[in-house]
Scaffold this motif. Structure first.
Motif, PDB file in Angstrom:
ATOM      1  N   VAL A  76       0.841  -0.996   0.080  1.00 36.27           N
ATOM      2  CA  VAL A  76      -0.094  -0.019   0.010  1.00 36.27           C
ATOM      3  C   VAL A  76       1.007   1.344   0.097  1.00 36.27           C
ATOM      4  O   VAL A  76       0.557   2.312  -0.716  1.00 36.27           O
ATOM      5  CB  VAL A  76      -0.966  -0.013   1.218  1.00 36.27           C
ATOM      6  N   ALA A  77       1.915   1.297   0.644  1.00 35.00           N
ATOM      7  CA  ALA A  77       2.838   2.269   0.874  1.00 35.00           C
ATOM      8  C   ALA A  77       3.433   2.680  -0.595  1.00 35.00           C
ATOM      9  O   ALA A  77       3.964   3.903  -0.858  1.00 35.00           O
ATOM     10  CB  ALA A  77       3.994   2.174   1.792  1.00 35.00           C
ATOM     11  N   ARG A  78       3.485   1.875  -1.470  1.00 32.90           N
ATOM     12  CA  ARG A  78       4.050   2.262  -2.839  1.00 32.90           C
ATOM     13  C   ARG A  78       3.028   2.640  -3.772  1.00 32.90           C
ATOM     14  O   ARG A  78       3.244   3.327  -4.876  1.00 32.90           O
ATOM     15  CB  ARG A  78       4.575   0.899  -3.416  1.00 32.90           C
ATOM     16  N   ARG A 252       6.996  14.667   0.603  1.00 33.71           N
ATOM     17  CA  ARG A 252       8.048  14.566  -0.619  1.00 33.71           C
ATOM     18  C   ARG A 252       7.988  13.267  -0.753  1.00 33.71           C
ATOM     19  O   ARG A 252       8.235  12.852  -2.122  1.00 33.71           O
ATOM     20  CB  ARG A 252       9.136  14.767   0.256  1.00 33.71           C
ATOM     21  N   ARG A 253       7.452  11.912  -0.011  1.00 31.45           N
ATOM     22  CA  ARG A 253       7.385  10.647  -0.310  1.00 31.45           C
ATOM     23  C   ARG A 253       6.344  10.743  -1.301  1.00 31.45           C
ATOM     24  O   ARG A 253       6.235   9.864  -2.412  1.00 31.45           O
ATOM     25  CB  ARG A 253       7.407   9.809   0.726  1.00 31.45           C
ATOM     26  N   GLY A 254       5.128  11.263  -1.240  1.00 31.71           N
ATOM     27  CA  GLY A 254       4.138  11.489  -2.259  1.00 31.71           C
ATOM     28  C   GLY A 254       4.510  11.852  -3.380  1.00 31.71           C
ATOM     29  O   GLY A 254       4.139  11.299  -4.778  1.00 31.71           O
ATOM     30  N   ALA A 258       4.271   9.981  -7.212  1.00 30.25           N
ATOM     31  CA  ALA A 258       3.569  10.351  -8.117  1.00 30.25           C
ATOM     32  C   ALA A 258       4.555  10.550  -9.541  1.00 30.25           C
ATOM     33  O   ALA A 258       4.082  10.287 -10.692  1.00 30.25           O
ATOM     34  CB  ALA A 258       3.084  11.634  -7.981  1.00 30.25           C
ATOM     35  N   TRP A 259       5.840  10.874  -9.443  1.00 27.25           N
ATOM     36  CA  TRP A 259       6.663  11.050 -10.432  1.00 27.25           C
ATOM     37  C   TRP A 259       7.675   9.806 -10.975  1.00 27.25           C
ATOM     38  O   TRP A 259       8.278   9.955 -11.665  1.00 27.25           O
ATOM     39  CB  TRP A 259       7.603  12.187  -9.973  1.00 27.25           C
ATOM     40  N   SER A 260       7.198   8.683 -10.047  1.00 28.34           N
ATOM     41  CA  SER A 260       8.155   7.489 -10.176  1.00 28.34           C
ATOM     42  C   SER A 260       7.766   6.861 -11.634  1.00 28.34           C
ATOM     43  O   SER A 260       6.584   7.079 -12.061  1.00 28.34           O
ATOM     44  CB  SER A 260       7.760   6.353  -9.427  1.00 28.34           C
ATOM     45  N   LYS A 265      -0.917   2.293 -11.637  1.00 33.31           N
ATOM     46  CA  LYS A 265      -2.013   1.206 -11.681  1.00 33.31           C
ATOM     47  C   LYS A 265      -1.687  -0.207 -11.340  1.00 33.31           C
ATOM     48  O   LYS A 265      -2.261  -0.849 -10.641  1.00 33.31           O
ATOM     49  CB  LYS A 265      -2.590   1.353 -13.235  1.00 33.31           C
ATOM     50  N   GLN A 266      -0.541  -0.665 -11.811  1.00 36.08           N
ATOM     51  CA  GLN A 266      -0.019  -1.854 -11.376  1.00 36.08           C
ATOM     52  C   GLN A 266       0.385  -2.134  -9.839  1.00 36.08           C
ATOM     53  O   GLN A 266       0.093  -3.215  -9.388  1.00 36.08           O
ATOM     54  CB  GLN A 266       1.165  -2.367 -12.239  1.00 36.08           C
ATOM     55  N   GLN A 267       0.838  -0.833  -9.428  1.00 39.64           N
ATOM     56  CA  GLN A 267       1.030  -0.849  -7.907  1.00 39.64           C
ATOM     57  C   GLN A 267      -0.387  -0.983  -7.147  1.00 39.64           C
ATOM     58  O   GLN A 267      -0.376  -1.606  -6.472  1.00 39.64           O
ATOM     59  CB  GLN A 267       1.754   0.311  -7.397  1.00 39.64           C
ATOM     60  N   ILE A 268      -1.347  -0.309  -7.679  1.00 36.76           N
ATOM     61  CA  ILE A 268      -2.792  -0.402  -6.828  1.00 36.76           C
ATOM     62  C   ILE A 268      -3.208  -1.573  -7.112  1.00 36.76           C
ATOM     63  O   ILE A 268      -3.706  -2.270  -6.433  1.00 36.76           O
ATOM     64  CB  ILE A 268      -3.598   0.693  -7.660  1.00 36.76           C
TER      65      ILE A 268
END
Length: 289
Positions: A76-78, A252-254, A258-260, A265-268
């Motif tokens: 979920v953190a990803r 910052r992590r968010g 977002a820019w990763s 979609k795959q992570q979700i």
């Protein structure tokens, strides 16, 4: 036929008297012809409407190994910034479908836009046979006076909910209704929470259900604050969780997520698989005890 097409396009919230006046304005002075059109439009114009339920996606859950809680949190953190305690509370509400509670767990998640509320409820959609997911709720959402024109039994939402988790992605539609409609549906929810729901309609007569189910719904603070008085009508029946404002480090992590280059979609989808599998396994264990 031309008159029928025009009549069908009329606004769905009109009263019977308004419909009749509109039929007259269309030149339908023949009472029998007007009666037929009114009957044909009854389901659309004169009865209540049901929320559109979205089918729970078919998902092959993980059953060949145990899913641990830390694995779920990492997945979920990803996907974004979501408080660990909120995820655990929501999963606990889902798992409670298998517990013999005399008082159901009803949770409203209050958070600003883009605070992962939608993703949170979608993480649970894969739990087999235990989740009923709808995008929003409207007046008479649980049971109405609507009688299908084809003679089939009415499809009341409340008849499908006993022992399942009701997920509502956005309660904004409900709280955007006029005051009388909002008070009515909150009154219905009070009766449902207390274990019995009964109402009388002119088309169906007495409609009565007994249903016990957990509930998770999402709303923004601005909408909720507008109707603070009416929410208190439910007393302590709802648990409210306000999503805390993200810290500088979380922001910052968010932004990094977002820019990763990784597919969000795959992570979700992966997080949904793990969250749903974790809840499914917990429910299965409870069934065996």
């Amino acid at each position: 036929h031309e008159h029928e097409v025009e009549a069908t396009a009329m606004h769905a919230d009109k009263t019977q008297a308004q419909v009749i006046r509109d039929l007259h304005s269309l030149g339908l002075y023949n009472r029998e012809e007007a009666r037929k059109i009114v009957l044909a439009l009854a389901g659309r114009l004169l009865n209540d409407r049901h929320p559109v339920a979205e089918e729970t996606p078919t998902m092959a859950l993980i059953e060949n190994r145990d899913i641990n809680l830390e694995e779920v949190h990492e997945a979920v953190a990803r996907t974004g910034i979501l408080p660990r305690e909120l995820l655990e509370i929501t999963m606990a509400v889902c798992i409670s479908t298998q517990l013999d509670f005399t008082v159901p767990l009803w949770l409203i998640v209050v958070g600003n836009p883009s605070s992962m509320k939608t993703e949170l409820v979608k993480f649970l959609r894969g739990v087999k046979d235990k989740v009923y997911y709808i995008s929003s709720m409207t007046e008479n959402a649980f049971a109405s006076g609507y009688m299908p024109l084809d003679g089939s039994p009415p499809k009341d939402l409340l008849a499908r909910l006993n022992g399942k988790l009701l997920l509502v992605r956005d309660l904004t539609t409900l709280f955007s209704l006029n005051e009388e409609s909002l008070k009515k549906i909150l009154g219905d929810m009070t009766s449902i929470f207390d274990g019995e729901f009964e109402k009388f309609t002119a088309t169906r007569g007495l409609v009565a259900y007994k249903a016990l189910f957990p509930f998770v719904g999402c709303i923004t603070p601005a909408i909720l604050n507008r109707h603070h008085t009416y929410v208190h009508q439910l007393g302590s029946r709802f648990m409210f969780y306000r999503v805390p404002i993200a810290s500088d480090e979380e922001r910052r992590r968010g932004f990094g997520i977002a820019w990763s280059k990784a597919s969000r979609k795959q992570q979700i989808e992966n997080a949904t698989l793990l969250v749903s599998s974790f809840c499914h396994q917990a429910i299965k264990r409870l069934e065996q005890t």
